[in-house]
Motif scaffolding. Structure first.
Motif, PDB file in Angstrom:
ATOM      1  N   LEU A   1       0.377  -1.221   0.069  1.00  0.00           N
ATOM      2  CA  LEU A   1      -0.103   0.145   0.206  1.00  0.00           C
ATOM      3  C   LEU A   1       0.984   1.541  -0.116  1.00  0.00           C
ATOM      4  CD1 LEU A   1      -2.390  -0.731   2.722  1.00  0.00           C
ATOM      5  CD2 LEU A   1      -3.220  -0.605   0.859  1.00  0.00           C
ATOM      6  N   ASP A   2       0.539   2.610  -0.501  1.00  0.00           N
ATOM      7  CA  ASP A   2       1.158   3.382  -0.414  1.00  0.00           C
ATOM      8  C   ASP A   2       0.354   5.081  -0.517  1.00  0.00           C
ATOM      9  OD1 ASP A   2       4.408   4.413  -1.484  1.00  0.00           O
ATOM     10  OD2 ASP A   2       2.597   6.018  -1.718  1.00  0.00           O
ATOM     11  N   GLY A   3       0.507   5.629  -0.031  1.00  0.00           N
ATOM     12  CA  GLY A   3       0.011   6.438   0.541  1.00  0.00           C
ATOM     13  C   GLY A   3       0.116   7.388  -0.777  1.00  0.00           C
ATOM     14  N   LYS A   4      -1.211   7.684  -0.797  1.00  0.00           N
ATOM     15  CA  LYS A   4      -1.719   8.886  -2.873  1.00  0.00           C
ATOM     16  C   LYS A   4      -1.210  10.493  -2.345  1.00  0.00           C
ATOM     17  CE  LYS A   4      -5.042  10.139  -5.948  1.00  0.00           C
ATOM     18  NZ  LYS A   4      -6.079  11.320  -6.236  1.00  0.00           N
ATOM     19  N   GLY A   5      -0.533  11.389  -3.076  1.00  0.00           N
ATOM     20  CA  GLY A   5       0.021  12.289  -2.954  1.00  0.00           C
ATOM     21  C   GLY A   5       0.336  12.279  -0.697  1.00  0.00           C
ATOM     22  N   PHE A   6       1.130  11.617  -1.134  1.00  0.00           N
ATOM     23  CA  PHE A   6       1.463  12.295   0.677  1.00  0.00           C
ATOM     24  C   PHE A   6       2.161  13.498   1.102  1.00  0.00           C
ATOM     25  CE2 PHE A   6      -0.197   8.953   4.033  1.00  0.00           C
ATOM     26  CZ  PHE A   6      -1.498   8.702   2.697  1.00  0.00           C
ATOM     27  N   THR A   7       3.318  13.705   0.232  1.00  0.00           N
ATOM     28  CA  THR A   7       4.081  14.338  -0.257  1.00  0.00           C
ATOM     29  C   THR A   7       2.664  16.039   0.030  1.00  0.00           C
ATOM     30  OG1 THR A   7       4.869  13.445  -1.731  1.00  0.00           O
ATOM     31  CG2 THR A   7       5.803  15.905  -1.878  1.00  0.00           C
TER      32      THR A   7
ATOM     33  N   SER B   1       8.219   5.474   5.151  1.00  0.00           N
ATOM     34  CA  SER B   1       7.353   6.185   5.502  1.00  0.00           C
ATOM     35  C   SER B   1       5.773   6.190   4.640  1.00  0.00           C
ATOM     36  CB  SER B   1       8.194   6.555   3.643  1.00  0.00           C
ATOM     37  OG  SER B   1       7.834   8.114   2.777  1.00  0.00           O
ATOM     38  N   ASP B   2       5.137   6.060   3.677  1.00  0.00           N
ATOM     39  CA  ASP B   2       4.194   6.526   3.260  1.00  0.00           C
ATOM     40  C   ASP B   2       3.891   5.274   2.417  1.00  0.00           C
ATOM     41  OD1 ASP B   2       4.469   6.299   0.701  1.00  0.00           O
ATOM     42  OD2 ASP B   2       3.121   7.909   0.643  1.00  0.00           O
ATOM     43  N   GLU B   3       4.906   4.203   2.863  1.00  0.00           N
ATOM     44  CA  GLU B   3       4.113   2.545   2.459  1.00  0.00           C
ATOM     45  C   GLU B   3       3.919   1.476   3.255  1.00  0.00           C
ATOM     46  OE1 GLU B   3       7.527   2.038  -0.438  1.00  0.00           O
ATOM     47  OE2 GLU B   3       7.678  -0.080   0.211  1.00  0.00           O
TER      48      GLU B   3
HETATM   49 MG   LIG Z   1       2.994   7.602  -2.256  1.00  0.00          MG
END
Ligand SMILES: [Mg+2]
Ligand SMILES: Nc1nc2c(ncn2[C@@H]2O[C@H](COP(=O)(O)OP(=O)(O)OP(=O)(O)O)[C@@H](O)[C@H]2O)c(=O)[nH]1
Length: 251
Positions: free
Chosen positions: A31-37, A79-81
């Motif tokens: 899973l990876d956060g979408k647009g987490f930057t 990180s966001d994953e």
């Molecule tokens: Mg991401």
């Protein structure tokens, strides 16, 4: 058209891109956060480059997924994953990829959004792996990815705190190898031992068996029972020791 005819005609389309992970394969979801930057910068006021509130929400999201019926043996996050290793013989959803992708993404997104009081979305991909060696290499790979990203992020924010603009910091780091970035950190008196280990290498989540002492009123005596409890490991082993550590979950 009769309903049965509709059914026969339309099911063929529905099932035409249905994929299942072969029973012989190990299965990992990432899973990876979408647009987490943007999310972490603009909507959430988080510490940069790493923030414990964010990390803890990721941990709670992992606990939520592992406490449900997904059959997850091990989770790793950086990180966001979030990477999830499923038990080898799991047959949940008949191993249909679309079920895992949609439900994991939805459940993680809802949980994390509730925890962070925002709207956050995770994408999800399923990765079939052929051997125990592949599973070990997968987790070694993500750990090394974490190492590289983390050193970059620490350098980047040090350069910003030194008065550089984001564009200047990016330019200074561009094309530099890991050792060179670690050297830049050392000029600020920072080395890998002075940064919390989870920030550099990520962390793992898995079940541990714990003993619980209780009282059995029927036998009128103290009794020790065992149960499984989720545990977050901020001190994962490195190199081949990490590969060996992963073996216990590949069953
Ligand atoms: Mg991401
Ligand atoms: N401030 C802060 N940011 C974090 C933390 N953990 C992850 N992030 C940010 O999350 C982002 C993850 O990067 P990516 O997944 O590559 O990029 P993204 O913006 O999510 O883009 P896509 O994944 O392609 O949708 C980075 O910009 C990190 O800085 C944290 O603890 N604190």
């Amino acid at each position: 058209m009769k309903f049965d005819d509709f059914d026969e005609k339309m099911r063929k389309f529905e099932q035409s891109i249905d994929q299942t992970v072969p029973q012989d394969c190990y299965m990992v979801a990432r899973l990876d956060g979408k647009g987490f930057t943007k999310l972490t910068k603009e909507k959430l006021s988080l510490k940069r480059p790493f923030d414990e509130t964010f990390r803890d929400a990721i941990i709670q999201t992992i606990y939520y997924l592992m406490d449900s019926d997904f059959d997850i043996a091990y989770a790793y996050s950086e990180s966001d994953e979030i990477s999830l290793l499923f038990r080898k013989n799991t047959n949940l959803f008949g191993r249909k990829v679309r079920k895992y992708n949609s439900l994991l993404s939805a459940e993680a997104s809802v949980k994390f959004s509730q925890l962070m009081n925002t709207t956050a979305v995770f994408d999800c991909r399923i990765i079939p792996l052929l051997s125990v060696e592949d599973v070990k290499d997968y987790f070694l790979w993500r750990r090394e990815d974490s190492h590289r990203n983390s050193v970059y992020a620490h350098c980047f924010y040090k350069l910003l705190s030194d008065g550089k603009t984001p564009a200047e910091a990016e330019k200074e780091l561009s094309g530099k190898i890991l050792d060179e970035k670690e050297f830049i950190l050392s000029t600020y008196g920072i080395n890998l031992n002075s940064i919390p280990k989870w920030e550099i290498y990520g962390f793992g989540v898995y079940f541990k068996t714990v003993e619980k002492v209780g009282f059995n009123p029927v036998k009128n005596e103290r009794e020790t029972t065992t149960r499984k409890k989720l545990f977050t490991d901020f001190d994962l082993p490195s190199g081949q020791n990490y590969a060996k550590f992963i073996e216990q979950f590949v069953k």
